[in-house]
Design a protein around this motif. Structure first.
Motif, PDB file in Angstrom:
ATOM      1  N   GLU A 188       0.824  -1.219   0.000  1.00  0.00           N
ATOM      2  CA  GLU A 188       0.000   0.000   0.000  1.00  0.00           C
ATOM      3  C   GLU A 188       0.857   1.269   0.000  1.00  0.00           C
ATOM      4  OE1 GLU A 188      -2.763  -0.303   3.213  1.00  0.00           O
ATOM      5  OE2 GLU A 188      -1.230  -0.061   4.762  1.00  0.00           O
ATOM      6  N   ASP A 189       2.020   1.207   0.661  1.00  0.00           N
ATOM      7  CA  ASP A 189       2.893   2.391   0.664  1.00  0.00           C
ATOM      8  C   ASP A 189       3.521   2.624  -0.706  1.00  0.00           C
ATOM      9  OD1 ASP A 189       2.317   3.028   3.211  1.00  0.00           O
ATOM     10  OD2 ASP A 189       4.146   2.195   4.099  1.00  0.00           O
ATOM     11  N   ASN A 190       3.853   1.518  -1.399  1.00  0.00           N
ATOM     12  CA  ASN A 190       4.360   1.657  -2.765  1.00  0.00           C
ATOM     13  C   ASN A 190       3.306   2.345  -3.635  1.00  0.00           C
ATOM     14  OD1 ASN A 190       6.998   0.482  -3.990  1.00  0.00           O
ATOM     15  ND2 ASN A 190       6.503  -0.909  -2.302  1.00  0.00           N
ATOM     16  N   ILE A 191       2.063   1.886  -3.502  1.00  0.00           N
ATOM     17  CA  ILE A 191       0.993   2.428  -4.345  1.00  0.00           C
ATOM     18  C   ILE A 191       0.716   3.900  -4.000  1.00  0.00           C
ATOM     19  CG2 ILE A 191      -1.487   2.198  -4.901  1.00  0.00           C
ATOM     20  CD1 ILE A 191      -1.062  -0.867  -4.622  1.00  0.00           C
ATOM     21  N   ALA A 192       0.899   4.245  -2.730  1.00  0.00           N
ATOM     22  CA  ALA A 192       0.606   5.622  -2.289  1.00  0.00           C
ATOM     23  C   ALA A 192       1.724   6.617  -2.631  1.00  0.00           C
ATOM     24  CB  ALA A 192       0.353   5.632  -0.778  1.00  0.00           C
ATOM     25  N   THR A 193       2.837   6.119  -3.181  1.00  0.00           N
ATOM     26  CA  THR A 193       4.018   6.969  -3.385  1.00  0.00           C
ATOM     27  C   THR A 193       3.705   8.290  -4.094  1.00  0.00           C
ATOM     28  OG1 THR A 193       5.428   5.024  -3.489  1.00  0.00           O
ATOM     29  CG2 THR A 193       6.342   7.042  -4.403  1.00  0.00           C
TER      30      THR A 193
ATOM     31  N   GLY B 291       4.108 -11.514 -10.620  1.00  0.00           N
ATOM     32  CA  GLY B 291       2.845 -11.010 -11.177  1.00  0.00           C
ATOM     33  C   GLY B 291       2.203  -9.995 -10.253  1.00  0.00           C
ATOM     34  N   MET B 292       2.280 -10.275  -8.950  1.00  0.00           N
ATOM     35  CA  MET B 292       1.704  -9.327  -7.980  1.00  0.00           C
ATOM     36  C   MET B 292       2.521  -8.045  -7.945  1.00  0.00           C
ATOM     37  SD  MET B 292       0.791 -12.187  -5.209  1.00  0.00           S
ATOM     38  CE  MET B 292       0.367 -11.236  -3.813  1.00  0.00           C
ATOM     39  N   ALA B 293       3.837  -8.192  -8.069  1.00  0.00           N
ATOM     40  CA  ALA B 293       4.678  -6.987  -8.075  1.00  0.00           C
ATOM     41  C   ALA B 293       4.308  -6.088  -9.268  1.00  0.00           C
ATOM     42  CB  ALA B 293       6.154  -7.388  -8.148  1.00  0.00           C
ATOM     43  N   GLN B 294       4.028  -6.713 -10.411  1.00  0.00           N
ATOM     44  CA  GLN B 294       3.626  -5.903 -11.565  1.00  0.00           C
ATOM     45  C   GLN B 294       2.270  -5.238 -11.325  1.00  0.00           C
ATOM     46  OE1 GLN B 294       5.433  -4.627 -13.316  1.00  0.00           O
ATOM     47  NE2 GLN B 294       6.716  -5.811 -14.663  1.00  0.00           N
ATOM     48  N   ARG B 295       1.404  -5.934 -10.618  1.00  0.00           N
ATOM     49  CA  ARG B 295       0.106  -5.319 -10.270  1.00  0.00           C
ATOM     50  C   ARG B 295       0.335  -4.071  -9.416  1.00  0.00           C
ATOM     51  NH1 ARG B 295      -4.396  -8.942 -11.195  1.00  0.00           N
ATOM     52  NH2 ARG B 295      -3.517 -10.920 -11.830  1.00  0.00           N
ATOM     53  N   VAL B 296       1.272  -4.189  -8.453  1.00  0.00           N
ATOM     54  CA  VAL B 296       1.570  -3.031  -7.600  1.00  0.00           C
ATOM     55  C   VAL B 296       2.102  -1.883  -8.462  1.00  0.00           C
ATOM     56  CG1 VAL B 296       2.948  -2.164  -5.668  1.00  0.00           C
ATOM     57  CG2 VAL B 296       2.114  -4.525  -5.619  1.00  0.00           C
TER      58      VAL B 296
ATOM     59  N   ILE C 112      -6.930  -3.611  -8.973  1.00  0.00           N
ATOM     60  CA  ILE C 112      -5.833  -4.386  -9.556  1.00  0.00           C
ATOM     61  C   ILE C 112      -5.793  -5.817  -9.001  1.00  0.00           C
ATOM     62  CG2 ILE C 112      -3.958  -3.841  -7.931  1.00  0.00           C
ATOM     63  CD1 ILE C 112      -3.606  -3.444 -11.720  1.00  0.00           C
ATOM     64  N   GLY C 113      -6.648  -6.082  -7.994  1.00  0.00           N
ATOM     65  CA  GLY C 113      -6.742  -7.455  -7.478  1.00  0.00           C
ATOM     66  C   GLY C 113      -5.685  -7.818  -6.449  1.00  0.00           C
TER      67      GLY C 113
END
Ligand SMILES: Nc1ncnc2c1ncn2[C@@H]1O[C@H](COP(=O)(O)OP(=O)(O)OP(=O)(O)O)[C@@H](O)[C@H]1O
Ligand SMILES: [Mg+2]
Length: 276
Positions: free
Chosen positions: A100-105, A143-148, A127-128
Motif C-alpha cells: 500500500e505504501d508503494n501504491i501511495a508513493t 505477477g503481484m509486483a507488476q500489479r503493484v 488491480i486485485g
C-alpha cells in the motif's frame, strides 16, 4: 488514427541517435510519425532493439529526441509528469515499502495523500491485490509486483499509461490473468494506454491498433487496426487470421528467424531443365 485535427499525442519526425564512448552511433528511431488519440489502447511490437523502449521513454519525457516534436494535448512533452504513468518491465518497487505504501508513493510526493487516502484501497481492489496491503515486495510474486507497479502508476490518474513489456517475465497463466485485468481497467477508466509487447496474441487481445516497428534504424513499418467486435476470443477465426497477418509482417520486419522459401527462378536448374 489521426482525424485530421491535432491528436492527443502527436509525434512528428522524431529522431533519436545514441553515441557510445567510441563515437559509434546507433539510430534508435528515424523519422517517426505517430498519432495517438485520447482513450485509445495502442501496442508496439517489433524485433529486439527496434526502439520500442526509446519511443515510450520519449513519450514519457524521460528522454528527448535530437530532432522532431512530441506533443501531448498540443503542448510539447518536457520532463516526466504524473500525467504520463510509466511501468517498467521489472516492477522496480521500493523494497522497504509495503504494497500500500508503494501504491501511495505518487500521492505523497504530490502532497495529496490526506485527501486521496481512500484511493489506495480503491486501486488495490481494482488491480486485485486485496489482502496483500501490508506485504513487502520480497513477499509477493512477480505477477503481484507488476500489479503493484501498475496501481502505483494508475493512482496518479495519468492521462496516458505507458507499459513497457510489463508482462514479459510472467508465466502464461498469470500473463493472461493480468491482460484481462488491464483491459478491464482500461474499459473502466478510459485511460489512454500504450503497451510494448513481444507477444502478438497480447497485442491483438489488448489493443485497438498495433504499431509494427522495424529494427535499425527503428521505424514504424505499419499500423494494423484491430477490428474485432465483442469479447475478444483467441480461438476466434478473425483473431487467428489477424495473428497470421501480424506474424507475417513481423517476419518481414526482420525480427524473427524463419526459413524463407527460395524463389523458383533462383533455384539451381538441373540438366533436364527441372528445378531441383
Ligand atoms: N542508453 C543507450 N545508449 C546506447 N544505445 C542505446 C541506449 N538505449 C538504447 N540503445 C540502443 O538503441 C536501440 C533501441 O533500443 P531500445 O531499448 O529502444 O529497443 P527495444 O525495441 O526496446 O528492444 P527490446 O525489445 O530488446 O527491449 C538498440 O540498438 C539499443 O542497443
Ligand atoms: Mg525495450
Amino acid at each position: 488514427m489521426s482525424n485530421g485535427q491535432s491528436s492527443f499525442i502527436e509525434i512528428r519526425q522524431i529522431n533519436r541517435v545514441y553515441f557510445d564512448t567510441t563515437g559509434r552511433q546507433t539510430v534508435a528511431l528515424q523519422d517517426v510519425d505517430l498519432d495517438i488519440e485520447k482513450g485509445e489502447f495502442i501496442s508496439f511490437i517489433g524485433p529486439s532493439g527496434c526502439g520500442k523502449t526509446t519511443l515510450l521513454r520519449l513519450i514519457a519525457g524521460l528522454d528527448s529526441p535530437q530532432s522532431g516534436t512530441l506533443k501531448m494535448e498540443g503542448k510539447p512533452v518536457g520532463k516526466p509528469s504524473h500525467e504520463r504513468g510509466y511501468v517498467f518491465q521489472q516492477a522496480a518497487l521500493f523494497p522497504w515499502k509495503t504494497v500500500e505504501d508503494n501504491i501511495a508513493t505518487g500521492l505523497k510526493a504530490r502532497n495529496i495523500y490526506k485527501e486521496k487516502k481512500g484511493d489506495v484501497a480503491k486501486y488495490i481492489d481494482m488491480i486485485g491485490l486485496n489482502g496483500f496491503e501490508k506485504a513487502y515486495p520480497h513477499e509477493i510474486s512477480g505477477g503481484m509486483a507488476q500489479r503493484v507497479a501498475i496501481a502505483r502508476a494508475l493512482i496518479n490518474e495519468p492521462k496516458v499509461l505507458l507499459l513497457d513489456e510489463p508482462l514479459g517475465a510472467l508465466d502464461a497463466f498469470t500473463r493472461i490473468d493480468l491482460q484481462n485485468t488491464i483491459r478491464k481497467i482500461w474499459e473502466a477508466t478510459g485511460t489512454t494506454i500504450a503497451l510494448v509487447t513481444h507477444d502478438v496474441d497480447e497485442a491483438i487481445f489488448m489493443s485497438d491498433h498495433i504499431v509494427i516497428m522495424t529494427a535499425r534504424p527503428g521505424k514504424i513499418s505499419e499500423i494494423v487496426d484491430v477490428k474485432l467486435t465483442g469479447e475478444r476470443d483467441r480461438n476466434d477465426n478473425d483473431f487467428i487470421v489477424l495473428r497470421r497477418y501480424v506474424l507475417d509482417k513481423l517476419h518481414l520486419a526482420g525480427g524473427h528467424d524463419k526459413p524463407q522459401p527460395v524463389p523458383l527462378e533462383d533455384r539451381v536448374i538441373g540438366g533436364d531443365g527441372e528445378a531441383i
